[in-house]
Enzyme design. Structure first.
Site: not given
Length: 686
Positions: A210, A290
């Protein structure tokens, strides 16, 4: 056949050419030759060696495994949050749910606690975990870092990196890169034998994590990591990135040579969310790295849950598109010891990482597990046979504990390195300590017969300081909440602050999270100087049994109530004559305030029932024994629910049911991380 004839016989090894569609349209062909025959001495039998491959087909928008279309349905499990004793149990349950892959993080700080000292043994045996995945028939999506987030202390980065105060984490800062290079030179060679191309389970490896949510936006850093990963893992492994489903995240989080994937939770428009990935990857497989089955908890806020039907509906929509998906989490586990992270503005996470996942913190299949299994069944064959049941739990009942002494009274025993003198206070890292507690001692420079304000004007207490004067409790200084208290005492009286590190920030720009007294304190208008500082190694003292050797009070029942941080010890025997003992259990701290607990030297983690929502701590069976009494050590930091004036014995209780959803405060600002609730629309909680 004689020996000479045997050595002249040949085997034919056939290496198939790579499918022509595996390269990006603009890239050169990675392999254009025809099948190649290789002659070498061998026995008379003829063998056929098929080179294993895992690749991206940009023409057909899919993964190819050995040249055949492949789609993974994966679940996240963190080996660092589950004892090795239970790895096989959890993996088998994931396999029986219909998953064909798992995803796991590698926390750097878990394996390199001090510079150059590496630990890959026992519960930290990454290689054993990867081999179990392979044996179970589960592929692995490895998230190798160096930064992982994961609600793990400092996002997996070692605290000792902060010894260089000017270091810029997650950037091309030379000091940071030098440490990353050394770490990866140890980690990646351990990983390489487990790549799918080498007959292992790893089909892809994530680089960083991320990164588009981080302020640095340093493409040179990402390029450096790509070269590093390619150097150790080769050019055949699929490398990828993960970012939130927003174009702004993909701007800084993606790089040519890394396949861009996204993450999002249930409730949004799945088709529309995947268009964000298509912004970075016009062709190739759709991947949600995710897909959130639940969410994390913070102390003082309600336990987060998501309705199983809500999760199942969105999962069905993802699979109907032919997309690849990883369910985060599928098994959450536990933040044992001090491994929990925190979010900014500062909110530490609880010990449990149950996450309202399909498998509970103790690895038990939930209703959500079976709902997800039914969705998966629509798209692939689910393994036949019964699902492994929940592990048995046992309520061992109430155990009396005796108060020993306070931390300040035992400081010489707890501090192996002895006192360190410093004009100004030193941080944990400056004292070469990463976790736990540190004692700061001074003498009052003036009379405070009338209350004097003890203050941290720059909010420099990281994270909680328990203040005493001549061992009389004065109050608590707390990061962002209580920066000043009034104290009393005579000039020269002993001022002690026991400072607790309650977890480093794991996400965002504030991950360089120093601990201890990180700025000066003032008494009234005077800056306090000339400190004596004790680095406390409580875990080692407990593990070696030194506390249990201390002289204890004669009566285990009633002791004076105390508000100063103190140790309590007790023991219990596992009942005999009961099969399959010991069993998992939960430790309940009814009426206790806040502290840390160990059983047989194993650090279970933090308890904080006055905050909630977690009231019980998970106790895995493998740390218990039936051969001798089991020792309990409790460090209560505020106030125990016992004492002469309360007419109550000191006790804890073992129960067979967890309590994770009790709290005394409102559910405000639950999603402090840049969460999928903030990123996406249509999220609903129940």
């Amino acid at each position: 056949m004689n020996q000479k004839e045997k050595t002249q016989a040949c085997c034919i090894f056939i290496a198939p050419s790579a499918p022509p569609s595996v390269a990006r349209p603009s890239d050169p062909m990675p392999f254009t030759g025809t099948n190649t025959q290789i002659k070498m001495p061998c026995p008379t039998l003829t063998y056929f060696l098929i080179q294993k491959t895992f690749q991206i087909d940009y023409d057909k928008d899919c993964f190819l495994k050995d040249g055949e279309l492949f789609r993974y349905i994966s679940g996240s499990i963190h080996y660092s949050r589950i004892p090795q004793y239970y790895w096989k149990d959890r993996l088998l349950k994931m396999y029986m749910a219909g998953l064909n892959a798992i995803q796991t993080y590698v926390p750097w700080n878990y394996h390199e606690p001090t510079p150059g000292h590496y630990n890959f043994t026992g519960d930290k045996s990454l290689e054993h975990f990867l081999q179990l995945c392979n044996d179970t028939g589960l592929f692995v999506i490895l998230r190798a870092g160096p930064y992982i987030c994961g609600e793990w202390d400092m996002g997996g980065l070692p605290a000792w990196l902060l010894q260089k105060k000017s270091i810029v984490l997650r950037s091309s800062d030379p000091d940071y890169l030098a440490s990353v290079d050394r770490w990866m030179s140890v980690l990646l060679p351990k990983v390489k034998p487990f790549l799918y191309q080498n007959n292992g389970p790893i089909i892809s490896v994530q680089v960083e994590n991320e990164y588009g949510s981080y302020f640095a936006c340093d493409y040179d850093y990402l390029r450096h990591l790509v070269k590093l990963f390619r150097y150790y893992l080769g050019n055949d492994v699929v490398l990828f990135t993960t970012d939130g489903a927003g174009k702004s995240y993909l701007k800084c989080g993606t790089l040519q040579g890394l396949y861009a994937t996204i993450d999002f939770g249930p409730g949004g428009n799945v088709t529309q969310l995947f268009t964000v990935q298509r912004h970075a990857e016009p062709r190739g497989p759709l991947v949600n790295s995710e897909f959130y089955t639940g969410w994390l908890d913070h102390w003082g806020q309600k336990h987060s849950t998501i309705n199983k039907a809500f999760v199942a509906k969105s999962l069905d929509e993802i699979l109907a598109l032919g997309a690849n998906v990883n369910l985060y989490m599928f098994e959450g586990g536990t933040n044992f010891a001090y491994w929990n992270g925190a979010n900014s503005p500062y909110l530490p996470q609880v010990t449990s990482y149950d996450y309202d996942a399909p498998l509970s913190e103790a690895g038990d299949p939930t209703d959500k597990y079976f709902a997800i299994r039914e969705v998966i069944r629509k798209y692939k064959k689910v393994p036949a046979g019964p699902v492994l049941p929940a592990t048995p739990k046992f309520a061992y009942g109430t155990v009396l504990v005796k108060k020993l002494q306070s931390v300040t009274e035992l400081v010489e025993l707890l501090s192996f390195s002895g006192p360190v003198k410093s004009h100004y206070p030193l941080t944990f890292v400056e004292m070469q300590q990463s976790f736990g507690f540190m004692l700061y001692r001074n003498a009052l420079p003036r009379n405070c017969s009338d209350p004097c304000p003890l203050s941290s004007p720059l909010n420099g207490v990281h994270d909680r300081a328990y203040v005493t004067v001549d061992q009389v409790f004065q109050g608590i200084l707390e990061r962002n909440k209580i920066i000043s208290i009034n104290i009393t005492g005579r000039a020269g009286a002993q001022l002690d602050l026991l400072v607790e590190n309650t977890g480093r920030i794991n996400h965002g720009k504030d991950i360089n999270d120093a601990k201890g007294l990180v700025t000066n304190l003032t008494l009234a208008s005077d800056i306090l100087t000339d400190w004596t500082i004790f680095s406390l190694n409580i875990d080692e003292v407990v593990a070696t049994g030194h506390l249990n050797k201390l002289q204890r009070p004669q009566s285990p029942m009633y002791t004076p109530a105390t508000t100063v941080p103190s140790f309590y010890v007790g023991a219990f025997q596992i009942p005999s004559g009961i099969p399959y003992m010991p069993q998992d259990t939960y430790l309940k701290f009814q009426g206790w305030s806040k502290g840390q607990v160990w059983i047989n030297g194993f650090n279970l983690g933090r308890y904080w029932p006055t905050k909630g929502p977690q009231l019980t701590l998970y106790v895995p069976a493998h740390i218990l024994t039936t051969s001798v009494p089991n020792n309990i050590t409790v460090l209560e930091l505020e106030r125990a629910p016992c004492g002469e004036e309360l007419n109550t014995p000191c006790a804890v209780e073992f129960v067979d049911t967890p309590v994770l959803n009790s709290t005394t405060t409102d559910r405000n600002k639950l999603f402090q991380k840049v969460s999928w609730l903030d990123k996406y629309q249509g999220i609903g909680f129940y």
